[in-house]
Design a protein around this motif. Structure first.
Motif, PDB file in Angstrom:
ATOM      1  N   LEU A 216      47.717  13.906  -5.356  1.00 38.91           N
ATOM      2  CA  LEU A 216      48.745  13.049  -5.941  1.00 38.91           C
ATOM      3  C   LEU A 216      48.185  11.674  -6.318  1.00 38.91           C
ATOM      4  CD1 LEU A 216      51.735  13.950  -3.590  1.00 38.91           C
ATOM      5  CD2 LEU A 216      51.482  14.575  -6.001  1.00 38.91           C
ATOM      6  N   THR A 217      47.298  11.162  -5.458  1.00 37.44           N
ATOM      7  CA  THR A 217      46.677   9.865  -5.743  1.00 37.44           C
ATOM      8  C   THR A 217      45.778   9.952  -6.959  1.00 37.44           C
ATOM      9  OG1 THR A 217      46.736   9.308  -3.386  1.00 37.44           O
ATOM     10  CG2 THR A 217      45.273   8.007  -4.780  1.00 37.44           C
ATOM     11  N   ALA A 218      44.997  11.036  -7.069  1.00 33.24           N
ATOM     12  CA  ALA A 218      44.094  11.223  -8.209  1.00 33.24           C
ATOM     13  C   ALA A 218      44.871  11.333  -9.520  1.00 33.24           C
ATOM     14  CB  ALA A 218      43.240  12.473  -7.992  1.00 33.24           C
ATOM     15  N   ILE A 219      45.973  12.088  -9.496  1.00 33.89           N
ATOM     16  CA  ILE A 219      46.799  12.236 -10.707  1.00 33.89           C
ATOM     17  C   ILE A 219      47.380  10.884 -11.116  1.00 33.89           C
ATOM     18  CG2 ILE A 219      48.919  13.246 -11.633  1.00 33.89           C
ATOM     19  CD1 ILE A 219      48.364  15.689  -9.813  1.00 33.89           C
ATOM     20  N   SER A 220      47.903  10.153 -10.144  1.00 31.65           N
ATOM     21  CA  SER A 220      48.508   8.851 -10.425  1.00 31.65           C
ATOM     22  C   SER A 220      47.463   7.859 -10.937  1.00 31.65           C
ATOM     23  CB  SER A 220      49.178   8.298  -9.157  1.00 31.65           C
ATOM     24  OG  SER A 220      50.181   9.177  -8.693  1.00 31.65           O
ATOM     25  N   TYR A 221      46.281   7.886 -10.334  1.00 28.21           N
ATOM     26  CA  TYR A 221      45.201   6.975 -10.767  1.00 28.21           C
ATOM     27  C   TYR A 221      44.755   7.325 -12.183  1.00 28.21           C
ATOM     28  CZ  TYR A 221      40.882   4.294 -10.763  1.00 28.21           C
ATOM     29  OH  TYR A 221      39.886   3.400 -11.088  1.00 28.21           O
ATOM     30  N   HIS A 222      44.666   8.625 -12.467  1.00 30.11           N
ATOM     31  CA  HIS A 222      44.272   9.058 -13.813  1.00 30.11           C
ATOM     32  C   HIS A 222      45.267   8.563 -14.857  1.00 30.11           C
ATOM     33  CE1 HIS A 222      42.808  11.610 -17.062  1.00 30.11           C
ATOM     34  NE2 HIS A 222      44.035  12.071 -17.214  1.00 30.11           N
ATOM     35  N   LEU A 223      46.538   8.566 -14.507  1.00 27.83           N
ATOM     36  CA  LEU A 223      47.576   8.171 -15.456  1.00 27.83           C
ATOM     37  C   LEU A 223      47.716   6.656 -15.589  1.00 27.83           C
ATOM     38  CD1 LEU A 223      50.337  10.767 -14.480  1.00 27.83           C
ATOM     39  CD2 LEU A 223      49.013  10.736 -16.597  1.00 27.83           C
ATOM     40  N   TYR A 224      47.595   5.932 -14.465  1.00 31.17           N
ATOM     41  CA  TYR A 224      47.948   4.511 -14.484  1.00 31.17           C
ATOM     42  C   TYR A 224      46.859   3.576 -13.967  1.00 31.17           C
ATOM     43  CZ  TYR A 224      52.455   6.717 -15.235  1.00 31.17           C
ATOM     44  OH  TYR A 224      53.471   7.485 -15.735  1.00 31.17           O
ATOM     45  N   GLY A 225      45.717   4.124 -13.578  1.00 25.91           N
ATOM     46  CA  GLY A 225      44.576   3.296 -13.220  1.00 25.91           C
ATOM     47  C   GLY A 225      44.747   2.485 -11.953  1.00 25.91           C
ATOM     48  N   PHE A 226      43.972   1.406 -11.856  1.00 30.15           N
ATOM     49  CA  PHE A 226      43.943   0.590 -10.634  1.00 30.15           C
ATOM     50  C   PHE A 226      45.287  -0.092 -10.369  1.00 30.15           C
ATOM     51  CE2 PHE A 226      43.088  -3.327  -8.251  1.00 30.15           C
ATOM     52  CZ  PHE A 226      42.443  -2.788  -7.147  1.00 30.15           C
ATOM     53  N   LYS A 227      46.052  -0.321 -11.418  1.00 25.93           N
ATOM     54  CA  LYS A 227      47.363  -0.947 -11.257  1.00 25.93           C
ATOM     55  C   LYS A 227      48.234  -0.128 -10.303  1.00 25.93           C
ATOM     56  CE  LYS A 227      50.592  -3.946 -12.623  1.00 25.93           C
ATOM     57  NZ  LYS A 227      50.518  -5.383 -12.333  1.00 25.93           N
ATOM     58  N   PHE A 228      48.105   1.209 -10.387  1.00 27.50           N
ATOM     59  CA  PHE A 228      48.846   2.084  -9.473  1.00 27.50           C
ATOM     60  C   PHE A 228      48.422   1.836  -8.030  1.00 27.50           C
ATOM     61  CE2 PHE A 228      47.522   5.938  -7.113  1.00 27.50           C
ATOM     62  CZ  PHE A 228      48.723   6.228  -6.492  1.00 27.50           C
ATOM     63  N   LEU A 229      47.105   1.795  -7.768  1.00 32.57           N
ATOM     64  CA  LEU A 229      46.619   1.568  -6.401  1.00 32.57           C
ATOM     65  C   LEU A 229      47.068   0.216  -5.880  1.00 32.57           C
ATOM     66  CD1 LEU A 229      42.938   2.922  -6.618  1.00 32.57           C
ATOM     67  CD2 LEU A 229      44.914   4.029  -5.557  1.00 32.57           C
ATOM     68  N   GLN A 230      47.003  -0.793  -6.738  1.00 31.11           N
ATOM     69  CA  GLN A 230      47.367  -2.143  -6.321  1.00 31.11           C
ATOM     70  C   GLN A 230      48.840  -2.241  -5.941  1.00 31.11           C
ATOM     71  OE1 GLN A 230      45.715  -4.999  -5.728  1.00 31.11           O
ATOM     72  NE2 GLN A 230      47.688  -5.952  -5.227  1.00 31.11           N
ATOM     73  N   GLU A 231      49.704  -1.709  -6.771  1.00 34.85           N
ATOM     74  CA  GLU A 231      51.143  -1.859  -6.554  1.00 34.85           C
ATOM     75  C   GLU A 231      51.691  -0.891  -5.503  1.00 34.85           C
ATOM     76  OE1 GLU A 231      52.869  -4.248  -7.710  1.00 34.85           O
ATOM     77  OE2 GLU A 231      51.367  -5.066  -9.064  1.00 34.85           O
ATOM     78  N   SER A 232      51.195   0.349  -5.484  1.00 30.07           N
ATOM     79  CA  SER A 232      51.758   1.363  -4.582  1.00 30.07           C
ATOM     80  C   SER A 232      51.183   1.304  -3.179  1.00 30.07           C
ATOM     81  CB  SER A 232      51.524   2.769  -5.162  1.00 30.07           C
ATOM     82  OG  SER A 232      52.300   2.966  -6.305  1.00 30.07           O
ATOM     83  N   PHE A 233      49.908   0.901  -3.041  1.00 23.03           N
ATOM     84  CA  PHE A 233      49.264   0.946  -1.728  1.00 23.03           C
ATOM     85  C   PHE A 233      48.760  -0.415  -1.257  1.00 23.03           C
ATOM     86  CE2 PHE A 233      48.496   5.374  -3.326  1.00 23.03           C
ATOM     87  CZ  PHE A 233      49.362   5.994  -2.440  1.00 23.03           C
ATOM     88  N   LEU A 234      47.869  -1.023  -2.023  1.00 19.98           N
ATOM     89  CA  LEU A 234      47.206  -2.245  -1.567  1.00 19.98           C
ATOM     90  C   LEU A 234      48.192  -3.391  -1.359  1.00 19.98           C
ATOM     91  CD1 LEU A 234      44.000  -2.138  -3.809  1.00 19.98           C
ATOM     92  CD2 LEU A 234      44.298  -1.320  -1.459  1.00 19.98           C
ATOM     93  N   TYR A 235      49.209  -3.461  -2.191  1.00 20.69           N
ATOM     94  CA  TYR A 235      50.197  -4.533  -2.054  1.00 20.69           C
ATOM     95  C   TYR A 235      50.862  -4.503  -0.683  1.00 20.69           C
ATOM     96  CZ  TYR A 235      54.668  -6.918  -2.376  1.00 20.69           C
ATOM     97  OH  TYR A 235      55.750  -7.724  -2.116  1.00 20.69           O
TER      98      TYR A 235
END
Length: 392
Positions: A216-235
């Motif tokens: 799920l993380t790989a699919i989301s990253y492929h679609l939306y890039g680092f912005k997805f990681l920043q907003e969904s997890f790192l934030y």
């Protein structure tokens, strides 16, 4: 034949409650639209507008994370596209339907725990008609979907469906980070002899959980890039929320808002929670105690969280009905503890209203109310643990 007839009557009675509970939720959704038009303080959760805006971005071929403050799984925005295509209340109806399914799962799990029909029905009805449950879902909060995933994972785990349970647990962690704390008690509940060397069941559950999260993380990253990681997890790891909330840490965070991030502060706010989660995971590691382990961990996580709002109560209130048959506490004591818990929240909410809508400086009072609320939660947790009995 008489037994079968009684079972059918009981099932029909419970089904009637499910329909009635759903109708009540529909009426509250209609009321929400009227309330939002007439009053300055809206009934609908501000996050619901965020979800809808993010869904609109998806329909337009843009990233849901272009919507400021959207910090959830991108799949939630996809799921709520009917909010834009069909009707703005679709999400609220979906969350309400999830509430009903949670009640059905509660009843099924309690039946597996050998609870009698009356007890399991009452516990399920406690969820269906809980005022907080009714309000949170109809306000448009998506936590009911996460609770549904967690409850269904527990149901699958108890039925020995380890592959499905692992995959679904991964989905719940991707969807909302808090179910991650249930990973260790779930893992330990599958232990048979050696606690420190994983057995086949533990490997199966863990592998499928990791597989689900990675996919799920790989699919989301492929679609939306680092912005997805920043907003969904790192934030959520680095956030420093200075808005007033029930947490004992809120005033400290508010006063240090202009200071650079403090690693020592982060460690000391997170360490007590981590230690208690590890201890309770080990102590309640037996399979029969898994629902109680998850319930206790949810309370601990909510109590010690640097950000604490009413919707977080969903995390443990959804697990409470699964534990009630094993909590040997008098009705009088339950009512007294619940009354104190609610009274303190009302006290805090009055101060919060004066701060936010009347511009009175009530920060100190809010902080003291938060400390009081923490103490009350500790008292309730101690009482629950001391009255917990495993019925063989």
């Amino acid at each position: 034949m008489d037994v079968i007839r009684k079972m059918r009557i009981a099932d029909w009675s419970f089904a009637s409650h499910c329909w009635l509970a759903f109708v009540i939720r529909q009426l509250l959704i209609v009321y929400a639209n009227i309330h939002d038009e007439l009053f300055s303080v809206p009934y609908t959760d501000v996050d619901y507008k965020v979800f809808t805006d993010a869904a609109r971005h998806v329909i337009e071929g843009r990233s849901p994370f272009e919507r400021h403050t959207y910090r959830y799984s991108p799949f939630l925005a996809w799921l709520l596209t009917p909010n834009v295509i069909f009707h703005s209340d679709f999400g609220k109806l979906l969350f309400s339907a999830a509430d009903i399914q949670i009640a059905i799962l509660i009843r099924r799990i309690l039946k597996r725990q050998q609870c009698n029909a009356t007890t399991r029905d009452l516990c399920a009805l406690l969820w269906l008609y809980n005022p907080l449950t009714l309000v949170i879902s109809t306000r448009g909060n998506a936590d009911s979907l996460t609770v549904l995933l967690v409850t269904l994972t527990l149901d699958l785990l108890q039925r020995g469906r380890l592959v499905s349970a692992g995959l679904l647990h991964g989905v719940s962690v991707h969807f909302r980070l808090y179910p991650m704390m249930f990973s260790l008690p779930m893992y330990l509940s599958l232990c048979k002899d050696n606690r420190f060397w994983p057995n086949r069941s533990q490997w199966k559950f863990s592998f499928n959980c990791v597989l689900s999260i990675v996919a799920l993380t790989a699919i989301s990253y492929h679609l939306y890039g680092f912005k997805f990681l920043q907003e969904s997890f790192l934030y959520h790891v680095t956030r420093k929320d200075t808005r007033h909330n029930f947490s004992v840490y809120f005033y400290m965070l508010y006063l240090s808002a202009d200071q650079p991030p403090d690693v020592i502060q982060k460690v000391f706010t997170f360490l007590p929670q981590l230690l208690l989660l590890l201890i309770t995971s080990y102590y309640y590691s037996e399979r029969s105690k898994l629902p109680f382990a998850m319930f206790i961990q949810a309370i601990i996580a909510v109590m010690y969280n640097p950000v604490l709002t009413s919707q977080y109560f969903f995390w443990f209130l959804s697990l409470l009905p699964l534990c009630l048959p094993n909590i040997d506490m008098s009705i009088e004591r339950c009512v007294a503890l619940t009354g104190i818990w609610l009274a303190n929240q009302i006290d805090w909410l009055v101060a919060a209203y004066l701060l936010e809508f009347q511009n009175f400086n009530t920060f100190i009072y809010l902080w003291l109310s938060g400390l009081s609320f923490f103490g009350i939660n500790v008292k309730i947790l101690i009482d629950i643990i001391s009255h917990y009995k495993v019925v063989n």
